[in-house]
Design an enzyme around this catalytic site. Sequence first.
Site, PDB file in Angstrom:
ATOM      1  N   PHE A  11       0.825  -1.208   0.000  1.00 13.83           N
ATOM      2  CA  PHE A  11       0.000   0.000   0.000  1.00 13.83           C
ATOM      3  C   PHE A  11       0.870   1.274   0.000  1.00 13.83           C
ATOM      4  CE2 PHE A  11      -1.741   2.875   3.428  1.00 13.83           C
ATOM      5  CZ  PHE A  11      -2.419   3.720   2.551  1.00 13.83           C
ATOM      6  N   ILE A  12       1.682   1.464   1.011  1.00 10.92           N
ATOM      7  CA  ILE A  12       2.503   2.683   1.055  1.00 10.92           C
ATOM      8  C   ILE A  12       3.583   2.619  -0.026  1.00 10.92           C
ATOM      9  CG2 ILE A  12       3.977   4.194   2.472  1.00 10.92           C
ATOM     10  CD1 ILE A  12       2.646   3.029   4.969  1.00 10.92           C
ATOM     11  N   ASP A  32       9.800  -7.293  -3.845  1.00 11.77           N
ATOM     12  CA  ASP A  32       8.595  -7.617  -3.068  1.00 11.77           C
ATOM     13  C   ASP A  32       8.281  -9.088  -3.276  1.00 11.77           C
ATOM     14  OD1 ASP A  32       5.806  -7.633  -2.096  1.00 11.77           O
ATOM     15  OD2 ASP A  32       5.978  -5.453  -2.196  1.00 11.77           O
ATOM     16  N   GLY A  37       1.571  -7.436  -0.315  1.00 11.15           N
ATOM     17  CA  GLY A  37       1.395  -6.494  -1.424  1.00 11.15           C
ATOM     18  C   GLY A  37       0.774  -7.217  -2.612  1.00 11.15           C
ATOM     19  N   LEU A  76      10.736  -0.597   2.881  1.00  9.68           N
ATOM     20  CA  LEU A  76       9.357  -0.620   3.396  1.00  9.68           C
ATOM     21  C   LEU A  76       8.831  -2.040   3.580  1.00  9.68           C
ATOM     22  CD1 LEU A  76       9.630   2.379   2.324  1.00  9.68           C
ATOM     23  CD2 LEU A  76       7.194   2.275   1.846  1.00  9.68           C
ATOM     24  N   ALA A 117      11.418   2.375   7.085  1.00 14.46           N
ATOM     25  CA  ALA A 117      10.028   2.623   7.486  1.00 14.46           C
ATOM     26  C   ALA A 117       9.781   1.962   8.832  1.00 14.46           C
ATOM     27  CB  ALA A 117       9.078   2.045   6.436  1.00 14.46           C
ATOM     28  N   TYR A 149       5.980  -7.135  17.642  1.00 14.43           N
ATOM     29  CA  TYR A 149       6.079  -6.275  16.465  1.00 14.43           C
ATOM     30  C   TYR A 149       6.708  -4.936  16.865  1.00 14.43           C
ATOM     31  CZ  TYR A 149       4.654  -3.406  12.511  1.00 14.43           C
ATOM     32  OH  TYR A 149       4.659  -2.560  11.435  1.00 14.43           O
ATOM     33  N   LYS A 153      10.343  -3.574  15.519  1.00 14.25           N
ATOM     34  CA  LYS A 153      10.527  -2.288  14.833  1.00 14.25           C
ATOM     35  C   LYS A 153      11.520  -1.418  15.599  1.00 14.25           C
ATOM     36  CE  LYS A 153       8.232  -2.101  11.028  1.00 14.25           C
ATOM     37  NZ  LYS A 153       8.967  -1.857   9.768  1.00 14.25           N
TER      38      LYS A 153
END
Length: 341
Positions: A11-12, A32, A37, A76, A117, A149, A153
């Site tokens: 998406f982003i 990817d 995605g 990302l 990201a 998660y 991150k």
Amino acid sequence: MTILVTGGSGFIGSHLVDHLLSETNESVIVLDDLSTGTADNLAHLDTDRLEMRDGDVRNAETVADAVIDAGTVYHLAAAVGVENVVENPLASLQTNFKGTENVLEAAAEDGTPVFLASSSEVYGKSEDVPFSETDDAVYGPTTAPRWGYATAKATDEFLALAYHEKHDLPVVVGRYFNIVGPRQTGQYGMVIPTFVDQALAGEDLTVYGDGTQTRSFTHVGDAVEITHELLGNEDAHGEVFNVGAPNPTSINDLAKRVIELTDSDSEIAHVPFEEAYSEDFEEPDQREPDVTKLRNTLGWAPEADLDRILTDVIDERTSDTDDRTSDTDDRTSDKEEASAR
Ligand code: UDP
């Protein structure tokens, strides 16, 4: 100079690819594995400046081969969505840990600039809103996968900053705050696409908990513009930024607004968290970015505009034609007129 976007079919990522192809003359490689995605997100792009590579960022060789061909990297690729993370903790952790380390290790070879990201999840369940980049994080127990998660991150951020310190690698960490817009799927639990789909189908809008929890929703067009500007700004290298629009909205108010804007007969149904997720589920109550650092560095920060976000998402789902490419352009021209800068 070729640009690599890992997770570019997401998406982003796909909005970032659109932005890079329209705002630069560079070629873009998308790496990817199409796990979350989809090729559809880039199907509107008919250009030989775009190369798609099917690969998993957990594979060091795949990543190194892609990074070596690039002059800049936007990383990302990551596990997305609370539902996904809670249901698939191991794959989520490995994608986030290994993927990021593979990207940074490969980039360190030639000193290739990297945008990482990250997520507002790194603040955990801190209630000290608005969150500034150097504020403390507050996590729950390791038995609740959601905090895995958040800590993955956070570890990615530590790694990026350590590569900057040790190898002088130009890295920028962007903490995305509830980024929303066209192409986002409700499949992984994200609230706005879920509510819009429910309202358009005339179904109850499922508000989890009592609905007083807040989120600061940010238009994807703003997020990708900031992402591009930050990596291009040397003052941002080695730094962490909140990427979000201040002005939190409660989930109850969000649901009401979605019903109004879709002119729907749907009603709101409150669902206990333990029914929506699981018995040990925890979530942040309040979430709001402090954007002082972003504004001081770039000269602007996004303005909250929930109606614009909702209208874009509703339009995408109700229009007969595929107007994916125009979404960000419309938003940009709106914003150029705004005084946010
Ligand atoms: N949420 C909700 N109904 C849904 C999906 C999500 O009430 O069908 C709530 C969720 O509990 C959270 C907020 O909406 O308080 C945002 O959820 P999302 O998964 O979009 O993002 P995050 O939890 O990562 O902020």
